[in-house]
Every structure is written in structure tokens, then in C-alpha cells.
Write an enzyme that holds these catalytic residues in place. Sequence first.
Site, PDB file in Angstrom:
ATOM      1  N   ALA A  66      -4.375  -2.552   4.728  1.00  0.00           N
ATOM      2  CA  ALA A  66      -4.449  -2.641   6.184  1.00  0.00           C
ATOM      3  C   ALA A  66      -4.201  -1.243   6.744  1.00  0.00           C
ATOM      4  CB  ALA A  66      -3.387  -3.611   6.679  1.00  0.00           C
ATOM      5  N   GLY A 105      -4.161  -5.156   1.642  1.00  0.00           N
ATOM      6  CA  GLY A 105      -5.282  -5.872   2.251  1.00  0.00           C
ATOM      7  C   GLY A 105      -6.595  -5.596   1.533  1.00  0.00           C
ATOM      8  N   GLU A 108      -6.649  -7.832  -1.273  1.00  0.00           N
ATOM      9  CA  GLU A 108      -6.758  -9.196  -0.732  1.00  0.00           C
ATOM     10  C   GLU A 108      -8.191  -9.518  -0.314  1.00  0.00           C
ATOM     11  OE1 GLU A 108      -3.326  -8.435   1.905  1.00  0.00           O
ATOM     12  OE2 GLU A 108      -2.583 -10.384   1.232  1.00  0.00           O
ATOM     13  N   GLU A 128       2.762  -3.867  -0.533  1.00  0.00           N
ATOM     14  CA  GLU A 128       3.372  -4.179   0.763  1.00  0.00           C
ATOM     15  C   GLU A 128       4.894  -4.139   0.721  1.00  0.00           C
ATOM     16  OE1 GLU A 128       0.732  -5.609  -0.444  1.00  0.00           O
ATOM     17  OE2 GLU A 128      -0.730  -6.072   1.129  1.00  0.00           O
TER      18      GLU A 128
HETATM   19  N1  3HC Z   1      -3.165   2.967   6.715  1.00  0.00           N
HETATM   20  C1  3HC Z   1      -3.263   4.068   7.466  1.00  0.00           C
HETATM   21  N2  3HC Z   1      -3.225   5.315   6.963  1.00  0.00           N
HETATM   22  C2  3HC Z   1      -3.102   5.436   5.629  1.00  0.00           C
HETATM   23  C3  3HC Z   1      -2.990   4.313   4.784  1.00  0.00           C
HETATM   24  C4  3HC Z   1      -3.032   3.036   5.372  1.00  0.00           C
HETATM   25  N3  3HC Z   1      -2.957   1.927   4.641  1.00  0.00           N
HETATM   26  N4  3HC Z   1      -2.856   4.752   3.513  1.00  0.00           N
HETATM   27  C5  3HC Z   1      -2.910   6.075   3.559  1.00  0.00           C
HETATM   28  N5  3HC Z   1      -3.040   6.504   4.833  1.00  0.00           N
HETATM   29  C6  3HC Z   1      -3.163   7.884   5.298  1.00  0.00           C
HETATM   30  C7  3HC Z   1      -1.920   8.688   4.989  1.00  0.00           C
HETATM   31  O1  3HC Z   1      -0.960   8.559   6.011  1.00  0.00           O
HETATM   32  C8  3HC Z   1      -2.459  10.092   4.894  1.00  0.00           C
HETATM   33  O2  3HC Z   1      -2.633  10.568   6.204  1.00  0.00           O
HETATM   34  P1  3HC Z   1      -2.439  12.121   6.536  1.00  0.00           P
HETATM   35  O3  3HC Z   1      -3.434  12.838   5.682  1.00  0.00           O
HETATM   36  O4  3HC Z   1      -2.706  12.187   7.995  1.00  0.00           O
HETATM   37  O5  3HC Z   1      -1.005  12.429   6.157  1.00  0.00           O
HETATM   38  C9  3HC Z   1      -3.845   9.879   4.288  1.00  0.00           C
HETATM   39  O6  3HC Z   1      -4.168   8.508   4.521  1.00  0.00           O
HETATM   40  C10 3HC Z   1      -3.933  10.146   2.811  1.00  0.00           C
HETATM   41  O7  3HC Z   1      -2.888   9.447   2.177  1.00  0.00           O
HETATM   42  P2  3HC Z   1      -2.074  10.070   0.971  1.00  0.00           P
HETATM   43  O8  3HC Z   1      -1.663  11.446   1.290  1.00  0.00           O
HETATM   44  O9  3HC Z   1      -1.027   9.081   0.605  1.00  0.00           O
HETATM   45  O10 3HC Z   1      -3.226  10.136  -0.146  1.00  0.00           O
HETATM   46  P3  3HC Z   1      -3.134   9.912  -1.696  1.00  0.00           P
HETATM   47  O11 3HC Z   1      -4.498  10.157  -2.218  1.00  0.00           O
HETATM   48  O12 3HC Z   1      -1.978  10.653  -2.258  1.00  0.00           O
HETATM   49  O13 3HC Z   1      -2.795   8.349  -1.897  1.00  0.00           O
HETATM   50  C11 3HC Z   1      -2.999   5.983  -1.531  1.00  0.00           C
HETATM   51  C12 3HC Z   1      -3.706   7.367  -1.538  1.00  0.00           C
HETATM   52  C13 3HC Z   1      -2.570   5.622  -2.957  1.00  0.00           C
HETATM   53  C14 3HC Z   1      -3.986   4.972  -1.029  1.00  0.00           C
HETATM   54  C15 3HC Z   1      -1.734   6.051  -0.645  1.00  0.00           C
HETATM   55  O14 3HC Z   1      -2.096   6.609   0.592  1.00  0.00           O
HETATM   56  C16 3HC Z   1      -1.072   4.732  -0.365  1.00  0.00           C
HETATM   57  O15 3HC Z   1      -0.307   4.257  -1.189  1.00  0.00           O
HETATM   58  N6  3HC Z   1      -1.364   4.153   0.825  1.00  0.00           N
HETATM   59  C17 3HC Z   1      -0.700   2.966   1.273  1.00  0.00           C
HETATM   60  C18 3HC Z   1      -1.268   1.748   0.626  1.00  0.00           C
HETATM   61  C19 3HC Z   1      -0.595   0.512   1.155  1.00  0.00           C
HETATM   62  O16 3HC Z   1       0.615   0.444   1.298  1.00  0.00           O
HETATM   63  N7  3HC Z   1      -1.392  -0.505   1.433  1.00  0.00           N
HETATM   64  C20 3HC Z   1      -0.881  -1.717   1.924  1.00  0.00           C
HETATM   65  C21 3HC Z   1      -0.881  -1.665   3.400  1.00  0.00           C
HETATM   66  S1  3HC Z   1      -0.100  -3.066   4.119  1.00  0.00           S
HETATM   67  C22 3HC Z   1      -1.243  -4.279   4.041  1.00  0.00           C
HETATM   68  O17 3HC Z   1      -2.293  -4.093   3.499  1.00  0.00           O
HETATM   69  C23 3HC Z   1      -0.880  -5.573   4.714  1.00  0.00           C
HETATM   70  C24 3HC Z   1      -1.817  -6.671   4.314  1.00  0.00           C
HETATM   71  O18 3HC Z   1      -1.197  -7.420   3.297  1.00  0.00           O
HETATM   72  C25 3HC Z   1      -2.114  -7.605   5.474  1.00  0.00           C
END
Ligand code: 3HC
Length: 693
Positions: A66, A105, A108, A128
Amino acid sequence: MGAINAVVSLAADGDIAILSVNSPPVNALSQQVRAGLLEGARQADADKTVKAVVLICDGKTFIAGADITEFGKPPAAPSLVEVQDAIEGASKPFIAAIHGTALGGGLEVALCCHYRVAVPSAKCGLPEVNLGLLPGAGGTQRLPRIVGVEQALDMVTSGKHVDAKSAHAAGLVDELVPEGALQASAIAFARKLIADGRPLKRVRDLDDKVAAARGKREVFDAFRKANAKKFRGFLAPEYNIRAIEAAVDKPFDDGLATERKLFIELMTGTQSAAQRYVFFAERQVWKVPDVPDDTPTIPVHRVGIIGAGTMGGGIAMNFANIGVPITMVETKQDALDRGLGVVRKNYERSTKSGKLTMADVDKRMQLFTGSLDLGQLADCDLVIEAVFENMDIKKDVFGKLDRIVKPGAILATNTSALDINEIATAVKRPEAVIGMHFFSPANVMRLLEVVRAKATSKPVIATSMQLAKKLGKIAALVGVCPGFVGNRILYARSAQANAMLMEGAMPWDIDKAIYDFGLPMGPFAMSDLAGLDIGWIPEKTSSSTIREVLCEQDRRGQKTGAGFYDYDEQRNAKPSPVTEKIIREFAAKSGAPQRTISEHEILERCLFAQINEGAKILEEKIAIRPSDIDIVWINGYGWPVYRGGPMFYADTVGLANVVAKLEDYGPKLGKNFAISPLLRQLAADGKRFQDMK
Ligand code: 3HC
Ligand code: NAI
């Protein structure tokens, strides 16, 4: 066919439709992505010429979750569930084609597709929990239906990214396809599906794996018990477990409703807000406003480390781990041998846990060259000094280095509290001098304070930050002051803790309050672990502090079996009557009235003093931003991440409340205690630290 909107497109390869997402950097499920996917899925489903649909992403990754930036804002249609229903309920097969990381997501959505293919380098996960959440789009209900309850529990509570091979073995991925040929392979997979007449496989309809766990409470009880320490204080792991229990106990749609309810509770709570804040803080901390990304850096091919003691050895291991050769310099052969021996032993310990093989150990040890001659450091690109914490010795070492080490190299010190500007006066190239403050044990602790002195050049800063990242650390750039950011805030807490001993609290009362708040240990347990004799000189001891008296009685902490606490053979701590007597006598001599101090007061005085010190650090521009202070305290001192760090915590308490309480405590806080003007100002303006620009 063609562009659906700015980030999603639909194309055809014969009778196979290709639904692509192109929303850098990580194809997160923003409103635009959701809208595009919904419309694209509907069009493809309605199009009679289409037999199957491949869902694929451009750029470095499949949908990584998400869009976290939308959390906390009013929801914008369409919802993710609508998108998922359109895919899962389609009349023809959808195939998720996965590269990079299918997370949250993203996974998912893939779980709503009827089949999943992935390249070997891909990873899948439901992270998450690390944001204080649970998968809120069916992940907790669909995942166990594929991989079974035990693996699902492990994945949702750890947030780990599972590699494609394991995902394939678990049935999460139906087929592994060659690297670099994802789209073509996914199309071929789709064609074969159709040719073979395979049915639409809807994960929601699977039951055998969850049925296997039905009525078996012990699976969940055992899991909770085994992880109790790891989950202490966190809400999200427990909520994730409950959602998986619902998957086992309830029909799919009821389970989904339970998941939704639990998800909303977490999403609107403080813990998740804190953990989401930390997610962004961890990324922001690398950004230095006046040192842009294109600042030139200095290639580091060889590192010199001076001092093979506690810190030098641990620091060196970080470099050996990434294959950088190290020259270690000591004053005496036996100190050098001992230091290198400790390094080898530490590596050998990792072979027992299976992290390294003996061949890995040998390979790392071969990167070490020991010497008693500083002259051997001439060719190093970076030298890190980790000798005794003594200004004269450090200046002497830096003066010598200045004459030896090649121009352009970085001269770093690991000092924990000395004035780096003064150390820099020992060289003719102060621009090369920087602090690299590692935390003990340096091969384990993730935090690095990179300390910028007055003259430190931008390339030296940029290189140090970049190196920290390569070493797998998290680095905060801070300025020079006694204790820098982390220890300075620690001193503020210690001052309150020590003052309360004089007023009637015992070390274990204070430690308990801090431990229950969520830190791994309190100040006195921490002193016992580090050793009470750090900086204590037997010849000069004068029984003038509690600590001195404890040392005089050979109570020097865990290593002598006694300190503030008594320890048994297994190093279990027990309150000590000896310590209690010493403290009572000191208190009696001071004449301070004795009283029972509530846990509430202990916490407020310790924590609010820390917050106040953090505000001073910001005032003096020693830290770039409040969230950097939080990163330091989370990663260097074990501040509970679900409370977001001391500055975020202050925002949740309300700065006006913090100031009011500090005023109430007044003289108890110490005669030198002053409330930070910045803290007062923010409180008066009704602002938070997070509002600071
Ligand atoms: N939403 C918004 N922005 C995000 C994001 C997300 N899910 N994931 C990454 N970003 C942004 C980061 O803030 C960063 O922004 P910046 O360049 O402005 O600082 C940019 O994307 C690049 O991210 P990273 O520096 O972390 O890049 P990496 O290549 O090192 O890592 C990644 C990539 C493994 C995808 C890592 O970013 C990550 O772990 N992201 C989070 C994933 C996550 O937690 N997903 C679950 C979200 S909650 C959800 O999905 C709820 C659902 O169940 C309903
Ligand atoms: P230590 O006493 O374990 O090791 C220091 C080593 O430096 C000794 O082996 C000594 O023989 C060697 N040494 C002294 N003078 C030298 C010289 N002129 N040339 C070469 N070697 C020399 O000390 P420790 O704990 O490793 O501390 C080193 C530095 O790291 C200090 O500045 C300390 O403040 C800092 N530090 C210590 C932390 C800790 O928890 N121990 C944490 C963070 C920083």
C-alpha cells in the site's frame, strides 16, 4: 488497450492481456494505481478476445505494498478490496508476474490472482508488522490457506521477505521462470494454462491447510510462548496471530471481517503511527541538506584501524564482512595478538550458529594485517582511531597520522565524548577529520553517529555516510558536543536516575520503570553490564560516589558477579542488600528527605529530561532533525520502536504537558537543569517536534 491512466496500461500479446503498473519508485498502491488496476482488470475481463491476463510491473519491483504516505488520510476510492474483487472474481485467469519484492498489499493483490510466477531473485513478504499493522487486504486469510498456519504465523509476525525458491517450495509461487524473461515466461505460462484447461484457482476457496490446524489451540499458544520476548510491548504481532486464528476458525468472509476490524484498530493506534514514522525517519536520516547526493566521494580500498581493543576489533569486523582489507596497528605485540584473537573467536562463534563456514572465517581473517608501526597506514584511504579515551594520546596519534597517511584520506576518530574540533587541531588537514562513533559491540550494533567537526569537508561526510550504508549500519550525522547526541541524552537520564537514588528510590525501582516502558534494560543494569570501573582509577578513588564505593568493594558489575545488583552463575540479577545499604548511607549523609517515588515520577523525570536534552540538541543544531535523534535512541539504546523515539514520544504526550511537568518538578531536577527555550516555544505555539521545518 493502451494507457488506462498515467501509471497503468493494458496491452495485448495475441489473446493474452498484459496489465502493467509503472509507478516509481516501488509501484506502491496509490489511488492512481488502484484506479488504473480496477479499470484495467474490468476491461480485460470484459474483452472477449482476451483469454488470460498477466499482471506485471515496470521498474525495479512488483507492487511493494500500500502507499504508506496515504495512511492517516481520508480513504480515496477505489479501495484495494474493490481491485482485488475485480481480479479474483474475474471470469478468466489472472497471473501475477513477480520480480523485485511483492510486499504487503502487493502480495495481497498477487494472492487474488489465480496463479503466480516469479523470477528467482524475487522476494515475497507481508512486512506490515514492521509498520505496527497486519495485512489488511486479506493477507492473513489467504496466506495460511496456501502455506499453512505455521509458516504464515512466522511470515506475518516477522515481516520477513521470503526468497522465490522458498516461496515456490511453499506453494506461494506456482512456477519459477528465468531471470530477465519474466513477461515472455508469464505469457507462455498463461497460454499453457489455457491449453491445459486448468481451472481458476481462487485462494479463498482453499481449506485443507487451515482445516489441518482447526481445534489445535496449542499451535498458537506455543508460538506466542516461543516469541514472548521478541514481541514484548508490541501490539501488532499479537493482532497478526489473532487474524490467523480467525482464518483457521471462521469461514473466509468472517475471517476477512475480523482481519479488517483488527487492522483498523492498529491503524488508528499510536504504535502504528510511531512505526510508520520510524519507517520514514530511517530513510530521511541519510539526507544531509548541504551535502547533496552528487557530492563526490572518496574510494575506500583499504582501512587502517588504530587500537585493537574492544572497539577497534569490532569496527574492523564490519569492514572484513564486506571484503575491505584492514591494517590494524597496536603499541605492543601482545595487545595486537589478543585483539586479532578476539576477532577470530567472534567469527568462529558465528560458525556454530551456521552463519559462517570455517572457510568464510579464514577468508575474513586473511583481510587482516597487523602491525606495530603507524607507518604501515600510509596507503590507507580511511584510518579509524580507537585508542584510549584520552585527548593527549589522541592528538599525538593524529599528529603522527598527518605526517604518514596519504593526502585525500579520511582520518576518523571513534571517540565517545572528546572534542573532535580539538583533535583536528593536531593535523594540517582538519577537513579530513571526522568522528565515526560506533556503538559497542561494534560488529553487532546498527547505529553509527557520524560526527561532523567544524572543518570536515563534504566529500568526507558523503563518503562516511555511504560507507555506513555499505556496512549495513544506520548512520545519523551529528555535530560536536560532549557525548554527541546519544550519550548526551543518556547523561541527562542518568542525572535524574542518580538524583532519585538520593531521594529514596532503589536502582531496581528505576530499572523496572524503564524496562516496563519498553527499553531492554534500565540505567543501573546497563552500568553493571558495561562495567562500573570504566574511568575509575583505584589509586585516586575517594569513596565520594556510590559508584566509587561499589568499585572499591570489588562490585564492578556483571564481570565481578556484583555491581548495583548481585548476580548468580547464570548472570541473573537480584536486588542487593549491600548496594541498598551503601545508597541509604549516602542519602543519610546528604540529608535529603526520603520518600517513596512512584513509577510515574521515575518515568517522567527520566524521559522528560531526555526530551529536554533532545530539544537543546536541536536548538544547538547538533542534530539535523528531531527524527534523527529518535533513530539514534532506537538503534543505539533500544528505545522501543513502537514509541517512535523520545522526540516522537514527546509529541504523543504533548509538549505543553512535558513543559508543565518539568516546571512542577522544578528544583528536584537539579540546580543546573534548565528547560530548553525551543521546547518552551513549541509548547507555547501548540506545536510538535514533527512540525519543525
Ligand atoms: N509507500 C510509499 N512509499 C514507499 C513505500 C510504500 N509502501 N515503500 C517505499 N517507499 C518509498 C520510500 O519512502 C523511498 O522514498 P524516498 O526515496 O523519497 O526516501 C522510496 O520509496 C524507495 O524506498 P527504499 O529507499 O526503501 O528503497 P529500497 O530499494 O531500499 O527498498 C523496498 C525497497 C524493499 C520495497 C522498501 O522500500 C520497503 O520495504 N518498503 C515498504 C514495504 C511495505 O512495508 N509494504 C507494506 C505496506 S503496508 C500495506 O501494504 C498494508 C496492506 O496490507 C493493506
Ligand atoms: P580499549 O582499552 O579496549 O582499547 C584501546 C586499545 O588501544 C588498547 O588495545 C591499547 O593498547 C590501544 N592503544 C592505546 N594507545 C595506542 C596507540 N598510541 N597506538 C595504537 N594503539 C593504542 O578501549 P575501547 O573500549 O576499545 O575504546 C576505544 C575508543 O573507543 C575510546 O575512544 C572510547 O571512548 C571509544 N568508544 C568506546 C566504546 C565502548 O563501549 N567501549 C563505545 C564507543 C566508543
